[in-house]
Design an enzyme around this catalytic site. Structure first.
Site, mmCIF file in Angstrom:
data_model
loop_
_atom_site.group_PDB
_atom_site.id
_atom_site.type_symbol
_atom_site.label_atom_id
_atom_site.label_comp_id
_atom_site.label_asym_id
_atom_site.label_seq_id
_atom_site.Cartn_x
_atom_site.Cartn_y
_atom_site.Cartn_z
ATOM 1 N N LYS A 118 85.565 13.132 17.277
ATOM 2 C CA LYS A 118 86.964 13.892 18.409
ATOM 3 C C LYS A 118 86.735 15.182 18.138
ATOM 4 O O LYS A 118 87.136 15.539 16.645
ATOM 5 C CB LYS A 118 88.477 12.967 18.339
ATOM 6 C CG LYS A 118 89.003 13.069 17.412
ATOM 7 C CD LYS A 118 90.217 12.567 17.054
ATOM 8 C CE LYS A 118 90.953 12.330 15.676
ATOM 9 N NZ LYS A 118 92.195 12.261 15.342
ATOM 10 N N LYS A 146 92.602 10.494 6.070
ATOM 11 C CA LYS A 146 93.028 11.275 5.674
ATOM 12 C C LYS A 146 93.234 11.480 4.905
ATOM 13 O O LYS A 146 93.311 11.594 3.971
ATOM 14 C CB LYS A 146 95.104 11.243 6.938
ATOM 15 C CG LYS A 146 94.491 12.281 7.991
ATOM 16 C CD LYS A 146 96.243 11.771 8.616
ATOM 17 C CE LYS A 146 96.169 13.153 10.013
ATOM 18 N NZ LYS A 146 97.591 13.481 10.450
ATOM 19 N N LYS A 194 91.956 19.219 14.795
ATOM 20 C CA LYS A 194 92.379 20.229 13.499
ATOM 21 C C LYS A 194 92.223 19.537 12.285
ATOM 22 O O LYS A 194 91.564 21.080 11.578
ATOM 23 C CB LYS A 194 94.232 20.458 14.130
ATOM 24 C CG LYS A 194 94.852 19.048 14.345
ATOM 25 C CD LYS A 194 95.964 19.609 14.953
ATOM 26 C CE LYS A 194 96.957 18.837 15.640
ATOM 27 N NZ LYS A 194 97.650 19.003 16.067
#
Ligand code: TYM
Length: 331
Positions: A194, A112, A197
């Site tokens: 995967k 992230k 979102k």
């Protein structure tokens, strides 16, 4: 009964199939056999920028989906993380026994942070897994039902619990992950990663609240391979295997039985049937979610009651923890 805790972020207008098949399905099952605490983790959500009105709405939509999926407040305690202040309070203590390098090795943080750039990534994002450990340890959870992607965070939670117990005396239950097989649903457009979102394109994600026509189109467009054989082989046939996993989980039929059923038929038939079992599942779900959202005051009242129940457990653990570390008693 064993104690269970899990959490989910209110960071989208709908949960996706990965959330459901990887985790939420287990949440519903485990409430029957355990003392379960389920939490919408809005403190975690703000580790990346959120619009306040959108966050408030998504927190309610998240709670409504959990209720619609079958979380039963007579069996489980459902609450919103920010309404139980002990989460942030215990996180502080755990931050102080977490190594800087240890936190820096968390792969979700690295992913992230590299997506955002290290100057824009918040300190909250860095310490996110420590807050997650606080969520779990406050409730003395024995089991934590999550998808495969949370394994490393649970390992950190176990390490922190063990470290605290060794330093200050037995205080926390050391939790075990509860990760079911098939607990990794892949992006339909990129079946090497995967469904997520934050990382997937909308076309790669099946949202539970998608209109049937929208999800059917996403499944029809799912990336497969140039072969024709419907066979479960995650290495060679990641896309087809992902569709088989989804079908099997939703229809309750074993993958081996599905392989036989589709023998000699093409990917098109499989996709059509996956869309059909999905629609059977999501149509009543969407109606139930709308029902809960029609009365936000009632929803807020359900969550307030959950927070109150959660606090009775959380405050006892926090008081014991504060005492262990040497904070003065509140008289
Ligand atoms: P979150 O909100 O990203 O996801 C919620 C749950 O969905 C699972 N999941 C998946 N499972 C299978 N395949 C996928 N593609 C997939 N995508 C998501 C996740 O593993 C998770 O179980 N850090 C957590 C939230 C959290 C938490 C906690 C979990 C905060 N505190 C305490 C357990 C205990 C997270 O980001 O989940």
């Amino acid at each position: 009964a064993p104690r269970v805790l899990s959490g989910i972020q209110p960071t989208a207008d709908s949960f996706h199939l990965g959330n459901y098949l990887g985790a939420l399905r287990q949440w519903v099952a485990l409430q029957e056999t355990s003392d379960a605490f389920y939490c919408v983790v809005d403190l975690h959500a703000i580790t990346v920028a959120q619009d306040p009105a959108v966050l408030r709405h998504r927190t309610r939509v998240s709670a409504a989906q959990l209720l619609a999926l079958g979380i039963d407040t007579d069996r489980a305690t459902l609450f919103v993380q920010s309404q139980v202040p002990e989460h942030a309070q215990l996180a502080w203590v755990l931050n102080c026994i977490t190594g800087f390098g240890e936190a820096g090795r968390m792969t979700q943080f690295k992913d992230k942070a590299s997506r955002q750039g290290s100057d824009r990534a918040s300190v909250g994002l860095f310490t996110y897994p420590v807050l997650q450990a606080a969520d779990i340890l406050l409730y003395q959870a024995d089991q934590v039902p999550v998808g495969e992607d949370q394994r490393q965070h649970l390992e950190l939670t176990r390490d922190l619990a063990g470290r605290f117990n060794t330093t200050y005396g037995p205080t926390f239950t050391v939790p075990s992950p509860h990760i079911v097989s098939g607990a990794k649903i892949l992006d339909l457009q990129d079946p090497t990663s995967k469904m997520s979102k934050s990382a997937s394109s909308p076309a790669g994600i099946v949202d539970l609240l998608d209109e049937p026509a929208v999800s059917a189109k996403k499944i029809r467009s799912a990336v497969t391979d140039t072969g024709r054989e419907v066979r479960f082989d995650p290495q060679e046939k990641a896309g087809v295997s992902n569709l088989l996993t989804i079908h099997s989980a939703l229809s309750g039929r074993p993958v081996a039985e599905l392989e036989l059923e589709y023998a000699g038929r093409g990917y098109g038939d499989l996709k059509k049937d996956v869309a059909a079992v999905l629609t059977d599942f999501t149509t009543p779900l969407r109606a139930a979610v709308d029902g809960y959202l029609a009365d936000p005051a009632q929803l807020d009242a359900i969550l307030a009651e959950g927070a109150e129940r959660a606090r009775t457990v959380a405050s006892a653990t926090l008081a014991a923890t504060f005492d262990r570390v040497g904070f003065l008693p509140r008289v």
